[in-house]
Structure formats: C-alpha cells, structure tokens
Design a protein around this motif. Structure first.
Motif, PDB file in Angstrom:
ATOM      1  N   ASP A 194       3.796  28.876 -14.296  1.00  0.00           N
ATOM      2  CA  ASP A 194       3.104  30.154 -14.146  1.00  0.00           C
ATOM      3  C   ASP A 194       2.008  30.339 -15.192  1.00  0.00           C
ATOM      4  O   ASP A 194       1.064  31.092 -14.978  1.00  0.00           O
ATOM      5  CB  ASP A 194       4.090  31.327 -14.228  1.00  0.00           C
ATOM      6  N   LYS A 195       2.149  29.660 -16.305  1.00  0.00           N
ATOM      7  CA  LYS A 195       1.148  29.754 -17.379  1.00  0.00           C
ATOM      8  C   LYS A 195       0.120  28.627 -17.288  1.00  0.00           C
ATOM      9  O   LYS A 195      -0.756  28.512 -18.140  1.00  0.00           O
ATOM     10  CB  LYS A 195       1.851  29.692 -18.735  1.00  0.00           C
ATOM     11  N   GLY A 196       0.256  27.754 -16.279  1.00  0.00           N
ATOM     12  CA  GLY A 196      -0.664  26.631 -16.138  1.00  0.00           C
ATOM     13  C   GLY A 196      -0.333  25.469 -17.060  1.00  0.00           C
ATOM     14  O   GLY A 196      -1.143  24.565 -17.243  1.00  0.00           O
ATOM     15  N   ASN A 197       0.852  25.492 -17.647  1.00  0.00           N
ATOM     16  CA  ASN A 197       1.267  24.431 -18.572  1.00  0.00           C
ATOM     17  C   ASN A 197       2.097  23.370 -17.852  1.00  0.00           C
ATOM     18  O   ASN A 197       2.666  23.628 -16.795  1.00  0.00           O
ATOM     19  CB  ASN A 197       2.100  25.021 -19.710  1.00  0.00           C
ATOM     20  N   LYS A 217      -8.884  20.810 -17.057  1.00  0.00           N
ATOM     21  CA  LYS A 217      -8.990  20.551 -18.508  1.00  0.00           C
ATOM     22  C   LYS A 217      -7.671  20.030 -19.068  1.00  0.00           C
ATOM     23  O   LYS A 217      -7.644  19.105 -19.876  1.00  0.00           O
ATOM     24  CB  LYS A 217      -9.404  21.831 -19.252  1.00  0.00           C
ATOM     25  N   VAL A 218      -6.565  20.666 -18.653  1.00  0.00           N
ATOM     26  CA  VAL A 218      -5.240  20.223 -19.103  1.00  0.00           C
ATOM     27  C   VAL A 218      -5.012  18.769 -18.672  1.00  0.00           C
ATOM     28  O   VAL A 218      -4.512  17.942 -19.445  1.00  0.00           O
ATOM     29  CB  VAL A 218      -4.119  21.146 -18.566  1.00  0.00           C
ATOM     30  N   GLY A 244      -4.249  11.009 -10.504  1.00  0.00           N
ATOM     31  CA  GLY A 244      -5.541  11.659 -10.368  1.00  0.00           C
ATOM     32  C   GLY A 244      -5.421  13.121 -10.701  1.00  0.00           C
ATOM     33  O   GLY A 244      -4.321  13.677 -10.754  1.00  0.00           O
ATOM     34  N   PRO A 245      -6.552  13.765 -10.901  1.00  0.00           N
ATOM     35  CA  PRO A 245      -6.555  15.176 -11.272  1.00  0.00           C
ATOM     36  C   PRO A 245      -6.116  16.066 -10.117  1.00  0.00           C
ATOM     37  O   PRO A 245      -6.067  15.622  -8.964  1.00  0.00           O
ATOM     38  CB  PRO A 245      -8.015  15.437 -11.655  1.00  0.00           C
ATOM     39  N   THR A 261     -10.958  29.963 -12.297  1.00  0.00           N
ATOM     40  CA  THR A 261     -10.696  29.824 -13.733  1.00  0.00           C
ATOM     41  C   THR A 261      -9.407  29.037 -13.967  1.00  0.00           C
ATOM     42  O   THR A 261      -9.362  28.142 -14.814  1.00  0.00           O
ATOM     43  CB  THR A 261     -10.607  31.215 -14.400  1.00  0.00           C
ATOM     44  N   VAL A 262      -8.366  29.364 -13.207  1.00  0.00           N
ATOM     45  CA  VAL A 262      -7.098  28.644 -13.323  1.00  0.00           C
ATOM     46  C   VAL A 262      -7.288  27.173 -12.932  1.00  0.00           C
ATOM     47  O   VAL A 262      -6.770  26.264 -13.593  1.00  0.00           O
ATOM     48  CB  VAL A 262      -5.993  29.312 -12.465  1.00  0.00           C
TER      49      VAL A 262
END
Length: 190
Positions: A55-58, A148-149, A8-9, A141-142
């Motif tokens: 840290d970059k949301g990746n 979205k990712v 799940g998200p 925003t993060v």
C-alpha cells in the motif's frame, strides 16, 4: 527442469508474456504479484503483512515473500519447471531462490529481462489501470515511484545473474507477438 526468472520493470509485460510462454514450454507461472493478491484477498496472515508494505509502494520483506513463494512451489511437485515473475527482486531473494531450487535438485536456468523505455511503461500501466481496478496502476505519480524503486532496488539484481552468465536482455517493445517471439528465442537456448 527449466526455471526462468522473467525480469523487468512494472509494465514491461511480464505477466502477459509469462501466460503465453508457460503454455508453450509446459512451465508453471508463479507471479509474486498474483500470490500477494491471493493472500491479501483471502486475508491470510502473510497477505495482511504484505499489504501493509504494498500500500505504501514498498517491496514486501524477503522473509514474507520467500514463505509465500515456497508455498507456491510446493503446490507443484511434478512441474517441468517454473517461470518466476516478480521474484527475485534482490540478491538476498536470488540466493534464497537458489537454495529453494537446490533443495529440489534444480537451479535457475536463466534470467530473461524485458527492456522497455520508461515513458512506454507509464503509458502501459495507466492503460492497464483503466481496466485492472488496481489503484497502483491508476496514479502516474505512484507508477513513476514504482519505476524508481525498481531501478534503485531491483535492477541491480541483473549483476547477480550476469556474474553466473545467466542474464539475457530482450527488447520488450513492439507487438505482443513480436515480444513473445524474441523471448521464445531466448527460452529455447536455456
């Protein structure tokens, strides 16, 4: 052996539900987020590498994630099964998990996915951010970028398990007890 991929998200409640279900079914809960945080806190080589991506949301690269996951599975050689929370996130990771479990003469029993509306996810994560101390939960925003990712890179994994007839969607909205009951109904079938 019962091996469940809890899917799940971000903010769907995977960690909360995994804690409840591991007790009920006698399974070991492996949260890749917790594994990452442990390795980061202890400044392991893999943790430092993972942190640079998080840290970059990746997403953390598969090779790093799989090495951490294998180490966790190895810590529990007599487990009745596992709840994998936050892993796999890609087809390549799913295949690597299949290979890891096959090497232990077992397999994924099913993917059980919590399905939650995006706006509810955002509110849950902002609320969690007030107490978790996690910077990725405190910034809307993060949070929206993480969601979205998830849809772009992770949600397609659903097809991998559907092709094996191992995908089970569960309504992840409502009270914690209601969600646990819905998940238990699916776990009982596996």
């Amino acid at each position: 052996m019962k091996n469940i991929v809890l899917f799940g998200p971000p903010g769907a409640g995977k960690g909360t539900q995994a804690e409840r279900l591991k007790e009920k079914y006698g399974l070991v809960h492996i949260s890749t987020g917790d594994v990452f945080r442990y390795n980061i806190k202890n400044a392991t080589e893999l943790g430092t590498l993972a942190k640079s991506f998080m840290d970059k949301g990746n997403l953390v690269p598969d090779e790093v994630t799989i090495k951490m996951l294998n180490a966790e599975v190895e810590k529990h050689p007599n487990a009745a099964g596992f709840i994998f929370d936050g892993f796999p996130r890609t087809d390549a990771q799913a295949k690597a998990l299949d290979e890891l479990l096959e090497s232990k003469d077992t397999q994924v029993s099913g993917m059980v996915a919590l399905e939650v509306d995006d706006e509810i996810l955002v509110q849950r994560l902002l609320e969690r951010g007030k107490s978790s101390g996690r910077p990725d939960d405190a910034n809307e925003t993060v949070i929206r970028d993480r969601i979205k990712v998830y849809y772009k890179q992770t949600a397609p994994l659903k097809n991998y398990y559907q092709a094996q007839d191992k995908y089970y969607g569960v309504d992840g909205e409502g009270s914690i007890d209601e969600i646990t009951d819905r998940l238990s109904a699916e776990f009982d079938k596996l």
